[in-house]
Design an enzyme around this catalytic site. Structure first.
Site, PDB file in Angstrom:
ATOM      1  N   GLY A 130       0.795  -1.227   0.000  1.00 30.02           N
ATOM      2  CA  GLY A 130       0.000   0.000   0.000  1.00 30.02           C
ATOM      3  C   GLY A 130       0.826   1.274   0.000  1.00 30.02           C
ATOM      4  O   GLY A 130       0.492   2.235  -0.712  1.00 30.02           O
TER       5      GLY A 130
ATOM      6  N   CYS B 156      -1.322 -33.710  18.812  1.00 29.79           N
ATOM      7  CA  CYS B 156      -0.457 -34.778  19.341  1.00 29.79           C
ATOM      8  C   CYS B 156       0.983 -34.610  18.860  1.00 29.79           C
ATOM      9  O   CYS B 156       1.935 -34.915  19.597  1.00 29.79           O
ATOM     10  CB  CYS B 156      -1.002 -36.143  18.942  1.00 29.79           C
ATOM     11  SG  CYS B 156      -1.174 -36.383  17.161  1.00 29.79           S
TER      12      CYS B 156
END
Length: 449
Positions: free
Chosen positions: A24, A168
């Site tokens: 931008g 896990c």
């Protein structure tokens, strides 16, 4: 395209920019210098320290201020005769509806997230306003043109979803450094310094619990009469020692995996940690809590150095001590922030200690920060190139030069001796659930999806 041909199209255009960050800043500058005179910018973000190395319209004094407003003010200093309107707001706010978008001749995206890109794409389709989309990742970048009925929309092709990791794997069987970073940031940091009531997958049972009631106690809770050195060492021994031993007790898990090594502070430190204290006085000069640094206390200077296990362990204990000594009021409400120096140091050290336990190569703070913040370090030159390409495509759109629209990809390595690869836009996907004629009938109902 000669300048006299495109001048009326540029001067008379009303342009909406969405995003005032890396792309931008470059885009606003290029638009202003190319002759655009009516520019609107939307950005909800404020300026952070980490923006300053590439978002050149911002300075240290602007930290904490609106990106859109500061960018506007900076460009008006060298192009005072043009009109720039800034909005410090979320593009998904109801004020930015179809009627708002209809006033513009073209919309230029400089966004950094998929959800906002999809939202702007749908608003552009509903308002029948052309969209020039863009993005950069390190040396890579792309600019694409989306014109309703003529080219594919942003959602005609599926986009990859962000990478996630099984719990896990993170808690028990890490095999990559990123697994250790996720464990350190999302589990350990959150447990020690975040919301105490939030569920967490870390094992909180004490290794020396003698009764069922004691087993229910949270080992991460600091006791009233417990010194910070004792507490920090107890946490170290629990997460890097006892928890690893507890995981090793499940023999089935390690049949086809390398077994990790439990690490206790007594084995890592050649002397008591209290005899290796850092110099907290080096942090007294700053009033900014985000600048407090365990590295400064311990005299470590280069963030690109890879610390040894001992150095990581010292950083871990020193960071814990600084959080409780300098920032105790924040504990319980903290979340990881890549611009928080002490948080990055703690997460880096904890991830490296866990990596050492599991035989995973250690990383520097610079590398760990990039992983923890989901960062591919931005390259200012790529942003500048992409901004220039956005403006080129915007001019073609304003001139209705559909035959010359191009999707352009910025490559890291030359292909056929080219770093920029232009290709013709694809036609709309007839089965696209967003832009196909059937879906557009009910489009306003889908803006919130």
């Amino acid at each position: 395209m000669a300048s006299h041909q495109r001048s009326p199209a540029i001067k008379g255009a009303k342009v909406l920019m969405v995003g005032a960050g890396g792309i931008g800043c470059e885009l606003l500058k290029t638009l202003a210098l190319s002759g655009f005179e009516d520019i609107h910018i939307i950005d909800m973000d404020t300026i952070e320290v980490s923006n300053l190395n590439r978002q050149f319209l911002f300075r240290q004094s602007h930290v904490g201020q609106s990106k859109a407003k500061v960018a506007r003010d900076a460009v008006l200093r060298f192009r005072p005769h043009i009109s720039i309107t800034s909005y410090h707001a979320n593009v998904k706010d109801p004020d930015f509806n179809v009627d708002f978008f209809k006033q513009f001749n073209v919309v230029l995206n400089g966004l950094d997230n998929l959800d906002a890109r999809r939202h702007v794409n749908r608003l552009c389709l509903a308002s029948d306003v052309p969209l020039v989309e863009s993005g950069t990742t390190g040396f890579l970048g792309q600019v694409t043109v989306h014109v309703k009925g003529k080219t594919e929309c942003y959602e005609c092709q599926p986009k990859p979803t962000p990478k996630t990791y099984p719990v896990c794997t993170i808690t028990s069987t890490p095999s990559k450094f990123v697994h250790c970073i996720v464990w350190s940031k999302d589990l350990l940091f959150a447990k020690l310094f975040g919301d105490k009531n939030q569920e967490n997958d870390l094992n909180v049972r004490s290794s020396d619990a003698a009764s069922s009631s004691q087993q229910a106690e949270d080992v991460f809770e600091r006791q009233n009469d417990e010194g910070i050195e004792e507490y920090a060492r107890r946490i170290y021994d629990h997460v890097f020692g006892y928890n690893i031993e507890d995981a090793l007790s499940n023999e089935e898990t390690w049949k086809n995996r390398n077994r990790p090594k439990p690490l206790y502070s007594r084995d890592v430190f050649p002397e008591e940690p209290s005899q290796q204290n850092g110099n907290m006085d080096k942090n007294c000069a700053t009033d900014d809590p985000l600048s407090v640094s365990a590295m400064a206390s311990l005299g470590l200077k280069n963030p690109q150095d890879i610390w040894s296990l001992l150095e990581n362990s010292r950083i871990f204990l020193e960071a814990l001590k600084l959080f409780f000594g300098k920032r105790e009021k924040e504990i319980g409400n903290l979340s990881f922030d890549k611009d928080d120096q002490l948080a990055v140091e703690f997460v880096t050290a904890a991830a490296n200690i866990r990596a050492a336990s599991f035989g995973i190569p250690l990383h520097s703070l610079f590398e760990a920060k990039g992983i923890a913040g989901n960062i591919v370090h931005a390259v200012a030159t790529t942003n500048a190139v992409i901004a220039g390409l956005i403006v080129i495509e915007a001019i073609k759109v304003l001139q209705s030069d559909a035959n010359n629209y191009r999707m352009t990809y910025c490559l890291e390595h030359p292909s056929r001796k080219m770093l920029l690869m232009p290709v013709e836009p694809f036609e709309p996907n007839k089965s696209c659930y967003v832009c196909s004629e059937v879906c557009l009938i009910s489009f306003p109902l889908n803006l919130s999806q």
